[in-house]
Design an enzyme around this catalytic site. Structure first.
Site, PDB file in Angstrom:
ATOM      1  N   ASP A 131      -4.083   3.614   6.492  1.00  0.00           N
ATOM      2  CA  ASP A 131      -4.183   3.855   5.628  1.00  0.00           C
ATOM      3  C   ASP A 131      -4.664   3.415   4.230  1.00  0.00           C
ATOM      4  OD1 ASP A 131      -3.594   3.708   2.185  1.00  0.00           O
ATOM      5  OD2 ASP A 131      -1.248   3.632   2.416  1.00  0.00           O
TER       6      ASP A 131
HETATM    7  C1  BGC Z   1      -2.355   5.280  -0.312  1.00  0.00           C
HETATM    8  C2  BGC Z   1      -2.163   6.944   0.586  1.00  0.00           C
HETATM    9  C3  BGC Z   1      -3.277   7.558   0.067  1.00  0.00           C
HETATM   10  C4  BGC Z   1      -4.825   6.797   0.517  1.00  0.00           C
HETATM   11  C5  BGC Z   1      -6.355   7.385   0.032  1.00  0.00           C
HETATM   12  C6  BGC Z   1      -3.765   4.490  -0.584  1.00  0.00           C
HETATM   13  O1  BGC Z   1      -3.803   3.881  -1.248  1.00  0.00           O
HETATM   14  O2  BGC Z   1      -0.769   4.929  -0.013  1.00  0.00           O
HETATM   15  O3  BGC Z   1      -1.242   6.758   0.861  1.00  0.00           O
HETATM   16  O4  BGC Z   1      -3.406   8.728   1.027  1.00  0.00           O
HETATM   17  O5  BGC Z   1      -4.825   5.861  -0.329  1.00  0.00           O
HETATM   18  O6  BGC Z   1      -6.486   7.750  -1.409  1.00  0.00           O
END
Ligand code: BGC
Length: 758
Positions: free
Chosen positions: A296
């Site tokens: 993530d």
């Molecule tokens: C989120 C993810 C997301 C990623 C990219 C993160 O803050 O938890 O679900 O895909 O950002 O935007």
């Protein structure tokens, strides 16, 4: 002399190696070889740094309309792109933009490996469908799959070939803002929906230009953040992990999902990103997942704050060894993996394994044949916002609406001769219905409820705002910016309500009050909306409450007083049309809640599939010493699976018949109301006595059944070992003989029941 001969021998050898690789066919560029052969050929040509580059993902940094970045961090990223040190980018969008960055990777880097372009296409790209929790309320797998297909169609036309969706985190806690992104509290429903979404995004053939990679996230346990506070600690036992959290992830693999995203949270003391048990033992081991895992955002780096890694290099070591294949914006792999390999702390074989996985998806997407296949600007113009996409969004929006209460059949509204007062800031809002995660949608592009109602011209509509919900820039709304005390518009709203035959009040959360980082401890109507509701009710009791929200709300007062309540979530671009069509009965609602709605916040986490406890005794037998609250009931205000229709359904004749493998359950369903309708028939079981206690009810099947007036149908389910078994505390799937209760009905609460012996 001997030395010279040796030298000659070595130079010959060197020459022959060079000449061999020079005349060697470049297999990875030739589609006549299969994907494995091409991947191996490419891998054999890559330097260690280039391999690590494939494991590096950067956020978008380069606007095509401007010059290439020359300074700072952005210039460094650009340089890396040219050096083949970037495998993927996120948040680059639009055919022209994607073409521009792809061009650098393909035409300026040594091996010309194309990029995968990722984006959070969570509920549509520019045309938005309902938030995922709302879509889950449809229980309509075909429609959900279609919605994902449409999202893929639009996103792929805008250059994107990878969505960070579906989020398949089961959650039982309405305080957690990200419940809006998932399919609710149930692992069975969650698994079916995960499958539908994966199939919708990826289609039958990933190499087509209108299908994209899906990503099951967040692996794992993110939905169980303590106290519903985003990113918080997760501590769950084996039974919950195996029986509740894992199933939708496993279902995603069964549906062919190509990528996983790990998670911000720690799980039982080890951050998910550095968790070998999750990523190597379970995911790539037991489940044999052959796609790749992306971290993530910055989650590799966050292992330092977790107290698990001493510095970024240590974090890189832990994450790579634990099976995180791609680093999203931590700069950990690109900065440190090469040294870690040289120091023997990360085995190069693990790097090769990660790179193989990433390259394989690139070949499967067909990027090596045509890296610009998603970069057709004409197609982008034709597809984005096109009629088929908008129509699918409207269809999905109608199906997502849940009728919570309809006393004395106040709904549907008559189409003429009615004086309607429409009250509420959200009624006229054209941005909030888009919900959270709408990065590519433009503000003010949703159809408001007011606009939807105005399509029905034979009634008189008067609008009054009543009170602001959100103050300031919607994107940055915090609790503080919710209107807490301005009631100056109340009087106008009451004046309008007094004169009306019926009042439609649109209240709830602003679209940016749920989503990532938007946890809440209060689950009532934000700001002064509850007071507004009560004051309007004092002058006109004929109220239809239309709710806009991204999570279950506490609606106890409304349930007691307001005759009709419609749960309309955040329904996306076509929101107002969908709501108006349901209010007027042009569409008969059939949605059912995918999460329990609590009576108050103290009940949370609240879910229908709870355990019985040793003291489930009802009051009467013992007033104190049983598992209950002194000041509130145990059950939900609106239980999981609840949802009404403008017609009524009757369940009867539940029968269980043994089959060679399992049992058959049959029930009779009749439409006893005065119009056609659709019912979600739900089947629950309880394994009465088990070596590891089982929930009082578990959803194990559901069917969407359309019935015309007076029509009846026999509905059949089959329960096999797959539905009757569970994971014990050793992680083994077991089916234990004994008594099972079977329940069938229109919600987890209103059921008819029988039982059988296995
Ligand atoms: C989120 C993810 C997301 C990623 C990219 C993160 O803050 O938890 O679900 O895909 O950002 O935007």
């Amino acid at each position: 002399m001997k030395k010279r001969v040796q030298l000659l021998f070595f130079s010959l050898l060197t020459y022959s190696v060079i000449s061999c690789s020079q005349t060697d066919e470049i297999k990875y560029k030739n589609p006549k070889y299969n994907v494995n052969q091409r991947v191996e050929d490419l891998l054999s040509r890559m330097t260690l740094d280039e391999k690590i580059g494939q494991m590096n993902q950067y956020n978008g940094f380069w606007n095509v309309t401007g010059p290439a970045p020359v300074q700072g961090d952005q210039a460094k990223k650009y340089k890396h792109l040219r050096e083949g040190l970037v495998g993927s980018m996120l948040n680059v969008r639009g055919a022209a933009q994607v073409r521009a960055v792809q061009k650098v990777a393909v035409e300026e880097s040594r091996l010309g490996i194309p990029l995968i372009i990722g984006f959070d296409v969570i509920h549509g790209y520019e045309t938005l469908s309902p938030i995922p929790l709302a879509e889950a309320a449809s229980w309509d797998l075909k429609a959900i799959k279609k919605s994902a297909e449409m999202a893929a169609l639009e996103a792929s036309a805008a250059g994107i070939n990878w969505t960070f969706a579906p989020m398949v985190d089961v959650s039982r806690d309405a305080r957690w803002g990200r419940v809006m992104e998932g399919a609710g509290e149930d692992p069975y429903l969650g698994s079916q929906i995960a499958k539908a979404r994966v199939q919708g995004f990826q289609g039958e053939d990933l190499s087509l230009h209108n299908t994209i990679l899906a990503c099951a996230k967040h692996f794992a346990g993110y939905g169980f953040a303590e106290a519903g506070r985003d990113y918080n600690t997760v501590d769950v036992g084996t039974s919950t992990l195996n029986n509740i959290i894992f199933p939708p992830f496993k279902a995603s693999i069964d549906a062919g999902v190509k990528t996983f995203m790990n998670s911000f949270n720690e799980l039982n003391g080890v951050p998910a990103t550095g968790n070998t048990f999750l990523q190597r033992t379970v995911l790539k081991g037991e489940w044999q997942f052959d796609g790749f895992v992306v971290s993530d955002w910055g989650s590799i780096m966050e292992m330092m704050a977790h107290g698990h890694a001493k510095d970024l290099k240590h974090a890189a070591e832990i994450a790579a060894n634990a099976g995180s294949d791609m680093d999203m914006e931590s700069y950990a792999y690109v900065g440190h993996l090469s040294d870690l390999v040289k120091e023997g702390k990360v085995n190069e074989a693990l790097i090769d394994d990660a790179v193989r996985r990433i390259l394989t998806t690139k070949f499967e997407l067909g990027l090596f044949e045509d890296p610009y296949k998603y970069c057709d600007e004409l197609r982008e113009k034709q597809v984005v916002g096109s009629k088929p996409v908008r129509d699918a969004s409207l269809d999905m929006a109608k199906k997502s609406i849940v009728l919570l209460k309809n006393q004395d059949d106040l709904l549907p509204l008559a189409k003429e001769g009615v004086n309607i007062a429409v009250i509420g800031d959200l009624a006229a809002d054209k941005t909030s219905p888009l919900g959270s995660w709408r990065i590519a949608a433009k503000d003010e592009t949703a159809v408001s409820v007011l606009e939807g109602l105005q399509v029905y011209k034979q009634n008189i509509i008067t609008y009054a705002k009543g009170a602001d919900v959100a103050l300031g820039e919607p994107n940055f709304i915090t609790e503080v910016q919710i209107n807490q005390n301005d009631k100056s518009d109340f009087s106008e709203a009451k004046k309008v309500a007094k004169k009306a035959d019926v009042v439609v009040m649109v209240l709830g959360e602003h679209g940016f009050q749920s989503g990532e980082g938007r946890s809440r401890t209060k689950l009532g109507l934000p700001g002064v909306q509850q007071e507004l509701l009560e004051e309007v009710y004092a002058v006109n009791k004929n109220i239809v409450l239309v709710l806009n929200n991204g999570r279950p709300l506490v609606l106890s007062w409304a349930d007691k007083h307001i005759p009709a309540i419609l749960e309309a979530w955040q329904l996306g671009t076509q929101s107002g049309h969908a709501i108006a069509q349901v209010l007027y009965g042009d569409y008969n609602p059939s949605g059912k809640l995918p999460m329990s709605f609590p009576r108050n916040e103290g009940q949370v986490p609240l879910y229908y599939n709870y355990k019985n406890t040793g003291r489930p005794v009802a009051p009467g037998k013992d007033v104190v010493f049983w598992s209950h609250y002194q000041d509130q009931k145990n059950d939900a205000l609106y239980p999981f699976g609840h949802g009404l229709s403008y017609t009524k359904f009757e369940y009867s004749d539940i029968k269980v018949t043994p089959l060679p493998e399992g049992v058959e359950v049959k029930v009779n369903l009749k439409n006893i109301g005065d119009r056609a309708g659709k019912e979600v028939v739900q089947l629950y079981i309880r394994d009465v006595v088990a070596s590891v206690t089982r929930p009082v009810k578990e959803l194990k099947g559901f069917k969407l059944v359309s019935l015309s007036k007076n029509e009846e149908k026999s509905i059949r389910f089959v329960l096999t070992n797959k539905e009757l078994g569970f994971y014990n505390n050793q992680g083994e799937f077991v089916v234990e003989p004994g008594e099972f209760s079977v329940f069938v009905g229109g919600s987890s609460k209103t059921v008819i029941e029988t039982s059988f012996e296995l």
